[in-house]
Design a protein around this motif. Structure first.
Motif, PDB file in Angstrom:
ATOM      1  N   MET A 141       6.882   3.575  -0.881  1.00 37.30           N
ATOM      2  CA  MET A 141       5.383   4.759  -0.426  1.00 37.30           C
ATOM      3  C   MET A 141       5.687   5.254   0.763  1.00 37.30           C
ATOM      4  O   MET A 141       6.200   4.103   1.888  1.00 37.30           O
ATOM      5  N   GLY A 142       5.025   6.516   0.754  1.00 35.86           N
ATOM      6  CA  GLY A 142       5.596   6.873   2.446  1.00 35.86           C
ATOM      7  C   GLY A 142       3.947   6.935   3.432  1.00 35.86           C
ATOM      8  O   GLY A 142       3.959   7.774   4.012  1.00 35.86           O
ATOM      9  N   GLY A 143       3.969   5.242   3.395  1.00 36.94           N
ATOM     10  CA  GLY A 143       2.807   5.495   4.578  1.00 36.94           C
ATOM     11  C   GLY A 143       3.669   5.079   5.789  1.00 36.94           C
ATOM     12  O   GLY A 143       4.879   5.269   6.240  1.00 36.94           O
TER      13      GLY A 143
ATOM     14  N   THR B 262      12.048  -2.535  -2.264  1.00 34.27           N
ATOM     15  CA  THR B 262      11.568  -1.671  -3.013  1.00 34.27           C
ATOM     16  C   THR B 262      10.234  -2.245  -2.449  1.00 34.27           C
ATOM     17  O   THR B 262      10.199  -3.705  -2.629  1.00 34.27           O
ATOM     18  N   SER B 263       9.385  -2.011  -1.924  1.00 38.05           N
ATOM     19  CA  SER B 263       8.067  -2.033  -0.925  1.00 38.05           C
ATOM     20  C   SER B 263       6.645  -0.790  -1.370  1.00 38.05           C
ATOM     21  O   SER B 263       7.445   0.222  -1.682  1.00 38.05           O
ATOM     22  N   VAL B 264       5.874  -1.154  -1.722  1.00 39.72           N
ATOM     23  CA  VAL B 264       4.992   0.016  -1.572  1.00 39.72           C
ATOM     24  C   VAL B 264       3.585  -0.593  -1.335  1.00 39.72           C
ATOM     25  O   VAL B 264       2.399  -0.645  -1.639  1.00 39.72           O
ATOM     26  N   GLY B 265       3.436  -1.205   0.302  1.00 41.36           N
ATOM     27  CA  GLY B 265       2.391  -1.623   1.683  1.00 41.36           C
ATOM     28  C   GLY B 265       1.456  -2.366   1.170  1.00 41.36           C
ATOM     29  O   GLY B 265       1.861  -3.673   0.254  1.00 41.36           O
ATOM     30  N   GLY B 266       0.317  -2.503   0.690  1.00 42.08           N
ATOM     31  CA  GLY B 266      -1.023  -3.149   0.726  1.00 42.08           C
ATOM     32  C   GLY B 266      -0.598  -3.457  -0.727  1.00 42.08           C
ATOM     33  O   GLY B 266      -0.497  -4.808  -1.258  1.00 42.08           O
TER      34      GLY B 266
ATOM     35  N   LEU C 188       6.912   0.325  -8.618  1.00 39.43           N
ATOM     36  CA  LEU C 188       7.576  -0.435  -8.590  1.00 39.43           C
ATOM     37  C   LEU C 188       7.999  -0.770 -10.251  1.00 39.43           C
ATOM     38  O   LEU C 188       9.155  -1.617 -10.903  1.00 39.43           O
ATOM     39  N   ASP C 189       6.597  -0.045 -11.413  1.00 38.29           N
ATOM     40  CA  ASP C 189       7.974  -0.192 -12.524  1.00 38.29           C
ATOM     41  C   ASP C 189       9.029   0.793 -13.153  1.00 38.29           C
ATOM     42  O   ASP C 189       9.891   0.099 -14.193  1.00 38.29           O
TER      43      ASP C 189
END
Length: 405
Positions: free
Chosen positions: A298-300, A220-224, A232-233
């Motif tokens: 996240m879909g970057g 699981t990741s969300v870029g910056g 994340l939560d």
């Protein structure tokens, strides 16, 4: 060796910086490069050997996307731009580039015109060729016709070449910018820019140890990390339900710019969850993806391309802040093709997401043949471009043939 000055300004996440640095890495054999970073520096970001990096007083946006936050020591945006503009003009005079490559502008970042227009004009006065480096989808505006008219005016007045880092067969720029035919400079699709793994070091971590077990792994990741905390939560809370449904381990990266309060919260949460490990950042996310059974992100641009290259099962949550539809357009197109599964706002409930994860792990995603040779093709185009007079530069995009992988 030709000299290339590259300008990149990221204000939200790190995607623009990661993509730009990957392009630069592919240019080092042919160009001496000076890289100007206008956003926050990222610790542990791999810098290609021989590339000079200039860090400007960093600018980023606030959470409402309405204002740029001032760096320490400045009392107004005008003084920041004055300082940055003078610094860049000094670099231009010292470095004397053959090519000035500017990421995203003028399709975006027009609020940075007070520093960019003087830089471009000074570069043109000394014979430097001006190139725009653009991703596959641009942000649409409320007054799209007026926005596109301004873009056309700036491109036609100042730029010698537009490089679109995408595949026209999958996502033509016309999907988000209708007036590409009105641009007077040569326009070339380079293929997608994908991070390489050869120069990345896989640092030892708890995740490395986890992966040596037979447990399915969920990344699981969300870029910056400035945004995406709700994802994340939800994943963290879903770990409670997942523990009783499937054998697994979750590796979470909160992002290099995640606030300390956010990062510390998830690390504390993980101490109570044997199926969850939390770290802030990895410079080699693709290596983690290759070892994962499922990636939730996240879909970057960069993350999505890493997914396509590694062919990992993936669930994407598009970023929609400030009305931005870029990630939604790309993610929904991939979902239509059976390649990813899109997470929507009503999916962000722990029990519901846990069940979706279980169900999706039972599926086999479709594959797709996209042009992922953006780095090599960008280098080839720029080699030809700098070796040829502007008036007779290269063949039109339709005549370019790029190998698929």
């Amino acid at each position: 060796m030709k000299r290339l000055l590259f300008y990149c300004q990221h204000i939200l996440g790190i995607g623009h910086l990661i993509r730009s640095m990957e392009i630069v890495k592919g240019l080092t054999k042919d160009f001496q490069i000076c890289f100007i970073n206008g956003g926050e520096a990222v610790n542990n970001l791999p810098i290609p050997k021989g590339v000079e990096v200039i860090q400007l007083p960093p600018l980023k946006t606030d959470k409402e996307f309405s204002e740029l936050q001032l760096p320490p020591g400045f009392d107004s945006l005008e003084t920041v731009f004055d300082s940055r503009r003078q610094q860049m003009l000094t670099i231009l005079e010292r470095f004397q580039p053959d090519v000035l490559m500017i990421e995203l502008f003028p399709f975006g970042r027009r609020r940075f015109s007070p520093e960019l227009i003087p830089l471009i004009e000074a570069a043109r006065d000394r014979g430097t060729k001006i190139v725009s480096s653009l991703r596959d989808i641009v942000v649409t505006k409320q007054d799209q016709a007026r926005h596109e008219a301004k873009v056309c005016k700036l491109i036609n007045q100042y730029f010698d070449l537009l490089l679109i880092h995408g595949d026209s067969q999958f996502m033509p720029l016309e999907r988000s910018f209708s007036r590409i035919a009105d641009l007077n400079c040569p326009v070339h699709y380079t293929g997608y820019v994908v991070q390489s793994e050869s120069s990345q070091s896989f640092r030892r971590s708890k995740y490395r140890t986890v992966h040596q077990s037979p447990l399915p792994t969920i990344l699981t990741s969300v870029g910056g990390g400035r945004f995406g905390h709700e994802l994340l939560d939800c994943v963290a809370q879903a770990s409670i339900y997942l523990e009783g449904l499937i054998p697994h381990h979750i590796q979470m990266f909160t992002g290099p710019f995640s606030p300390n309060t956010i990062h510390d919260y998830f690390q504390s949460f993980a101490t109570l969850r044997p199926n969850l490990t939390v770290e802030r950042y990895t410079p080699n996310l693709m290596a983690h993806m290759r070892q994962a059974d499922l990636s939730i992100n996240m879909g970057g641009y960069n993350t999505t391309l890493n997914v396509l290259k590694t062919r990992v099962r993936c669930m994407l949550l598009p970023f929609t802040g400030n009305g931005d539809q870029e990630q939604t357009i790309r993610a929904e197109r991939l979902e239509e093709m059976g390649i990813v599964s899109v997470i929507r706002a009503n999916d962000l409930h722990p029990q519901r997401l846990a069940q979706r994860i279980v169900n999706y792990l039972r599926t086999q995603p479709s594959s797709i043949q996209l042009d992922l040779n953006g780095v090599a093709q960008t280098a080839q185009i720029l080699r030809d471009f700098t070796a040829t007079p502007i008036a007779s530069v290269m063949a039109p995009t339709s005549e370019l043939t790029v190998p698929k992988i």
